[in-house]
Design a protein around this motif. Structure first.
Motif, short mmCIF file in Angstrom:
data_model
loop_
_atom_site.label_atom_id
_atom_site.label_comp_id
_atom_site.label_asym_id
_atom_site.label_seq_id
_atom_site.Cartn_x
_atom_site.Cartn_y
_atom_site.Cartn_z
N LYS A 9 54.26 23.59 -8.66
CA LYS A 9 53.60 24.73 -8.49
C LYS A 9 52.03 24.04 -8.36
O LYS A 9 51.26 24.56 -7.70
CB LYS A 9 53.69 25.84 -9.11
N GLN A 10 51.49 23.51 -9.44
CA GLN A 10 50.25 23.10 -9.65
C GLN A 10 49.86 21.99 -8.65
O GLN A 10 48.76 22.02 -7.96
CB GLN A 10 50.13 22.47 -11.02
N GLY A 11 50.87 21.17 -8.26
CA GLY A 11 50.55 20.08 -7.09
C GLY A 11 50.46 21.01 -5.99
O GLY A 11 49.42 20.26 -5.10
N ILE A 12 51.00 21.76 -5.51
CA ILE A 12 51.13 22.46 -4.31
C ILE A 12 49.38 23.12 -4.45
O ILE A 12 48.80 23.16 -3.19
CB ILE A 12 52.24 23.47 -3.92
N GLN A 13 49.24 23.87 -5.38
CA GLN A 13 47.89 24.52 -5.54
C GLN A 13 46.85 23.49 -5.34
O GLN A 13 45.78 24.04 -4.52
CB GLN A 13 47.87 25.24 -6.92
N ARG A 14 46.89 22.26 -5.84
CA ARG A 14 45.99 21.48 -5.60
C ARG A 14 45.71 20.80 -4.30
O ARG A 14 44.74 20.66 -3.83
CB ARG A 14 46.07 20.15 -6.64
N LEU A 15 46.79 20.71 -3.57
CA LEU A 15 47.01 20.21 -2.10
C LEU A 15 46.40 21.25 -1.29
O LEU A 15 45.65 21.10 -0.51
CB LEU A 15 48.28 19.94 -1.79
N LEU A 16 46.48 22.58 -1.52
CA LEU A 16 45.69 23.69 -0.85
C LEU A 16 44.45 23.78 -0.80
O LEU A 16 43.78 24.12 0.03
CB LEU A 16 46.83 24.95 -1.19
N LYS A 17 43.94 23.62 -2.17
CA LYS A 17 42.60 23.46 -2.50
C LYS A 17 41.65 22.37 -1.76
O LYS A 17 40.84 22.43 -1.19
CB LYS A 17 42.15 23.44 -3.91
N LYS A 18 42.64 21.20 -1.69
CA LYS A 18 41.86 20.06 -1.10
C LYS A 18 42.00 20.31 0.55
O LYS A 18 40.98 20.08 1.41
CB LYS A 18 42.87 18.82 -1.11
N GLY A 19 43.09 21.06 0.79
CA GLY A 19 43.13 21.40 2.53
C GLY A 19 42.05 22.43 2.93
O GLY A 19 41.48 22.17 4.01
N TRP A 20 41.54 23.30 1.87
CA TRP A 20 40.72 24.28 2.35
C TRP A 20 39.15 23.62 2.26
O TRP A 20 38.50 24.13 2.95
CB TRP A 20 40.71 25.30 1.44
#
Length: 315
Positions: A304-315
């Motif tokens: 869950k944390q990994g996906i959230q970090r990836l989404l933040k990087k993407g934005w």
């Protein structure tokens, strides 16, 4: 009459026609949209999970490598079955060539067995993590995962090869309409003029030997896990142990429940519409694939944390 006159693969029939729901053709209309959405969800969720595990250094652990393998198997099974089913639903493209049909039959059988085998290895991983936590880092290593992956591949690629070979060698003389959405072994073999007893026996014996032994070992692992968990004194330790196994157990439940219902409807043929096993067979290739990454993503904090970090990087 010779085999040539009687009709063999190359002489008479060059392709099959997939006739999805013979008794309930209206099912195609209301199934097409949910099936399309499930397919997109399965592809999107598994791709997200694979990218997250690949890019997040904290997820470079044996447990997540096994999960990546499960995601890859799910995606292959999904891509082998669902696009063709949707092409039938949306555009009435029912024709399928001999080669494509037998290739689909082989991939479905081998990858389904690989998935079952992966669940068994994952159950062993959880067993070692909870019953022998101090030895876990020395037993479940990257090397262990590599050997397990080779075993999963070798066992199931080789043991399922006879299924399409036994079907290919049959003579198909006249009938070419498969009463199924997919090239299931017995649905195809039933169209031949030859005796298909050996096909039926191998499918039944092979299926129960491979999936049956995996499910038995999974059940055994969870029996030991439950015993170990019940011995734990601290409530926090019990909750943590059950949480780490919960996701995995839910996935096995999805996998085996649909399989069990499919087997039961086959047994109760006279009482159930023949279209029900066909529907379950299609759903079995997409529902676990769509739910597996979601269950792990929601229930595993690290993912869950990994996906959230990836989404933040993407934005």
């Amino acid at each position: 009459m010779t085999a040539h006159q009687n009709g063999s693969i190359s002489d008479e029939i060059s392709d099959f026609l997939l006739n999805c729901f013979v008794r309930s053709p209206s099912w195609q209309h209301w199934l097409s949209l949910p099936l399309s959405l499930l397919f997109l969800l399965a592809m999107g969720a598994n791709t997200t999970l694979l990218i997250t595990i690949r890019l997040e250094a904290s997820l470079h652990e044996p447990m997540y490598y096994l999960l990546s393998l499960l995601s890859l198997l799910d995606m292959v099974l999904c891509l082998t079955v669902i696009p063709k089913v949707l092409a039938i639903f949306w555009f009435d493209l029912r024709s399928i060539s001999f080669f494509t049909c037998f290739l689909q039959m082989y991939i479905m059988n081998s990858f389904l067995a690989m998935e079952s085998c992966t669940f068994m290895v994952m159950a062993y991983d959880r067993y070692v993590a909870i019953c022998q936590p101090l030895r876990y880092p020395s037993i479940i290593t990257d090397q262990f995962v590599a050997k397990a992956a080779i075993f999963i591949l070798a066992r199931n690629v080789l043991s399922t090869v006879p299924i399409p070979i036994l079907s290919v060698r049959l003579h198909y003389c006249g009938r070419n309409v498969i009463e199924n959405c997919i090239c299931a072994n017995m649905s195809v073999s039933r169209l031949s003029c030859d005796d298909v007893t050996i096909n039926r026996v191998y499918q039944f014996a092979g299926g129960w030997t491979l999936l049956g032994s995996d499910l038995f070992l999974i059940f055994l692992s969870y029996t030991f896990i439950l015993r170990a968990v019940l011995r734990l004194k601290s409530e926090g330790a019990v909750a943590k142990a059950l949480s780490t196994c919960g996701s995995h157990f839910i996935l096995i439940l999805f996998f085996s429940t649909i399989l069990l219902v499919f087997v039961l409807t086959h047994v109760a043929k006279k009482k159930v519409s023949p279209d029900v096993p066909v529907l379950l067979n299609v759903l079995h290739h997409v529902i676990p694939a769509a739910l597996n990454p979601i269950v792990y993503g929601v229930r595993t904090q690290e993912i869950k944390q990994g996906i959230q970090r990836l989404l933040k990087k993407g934005w």
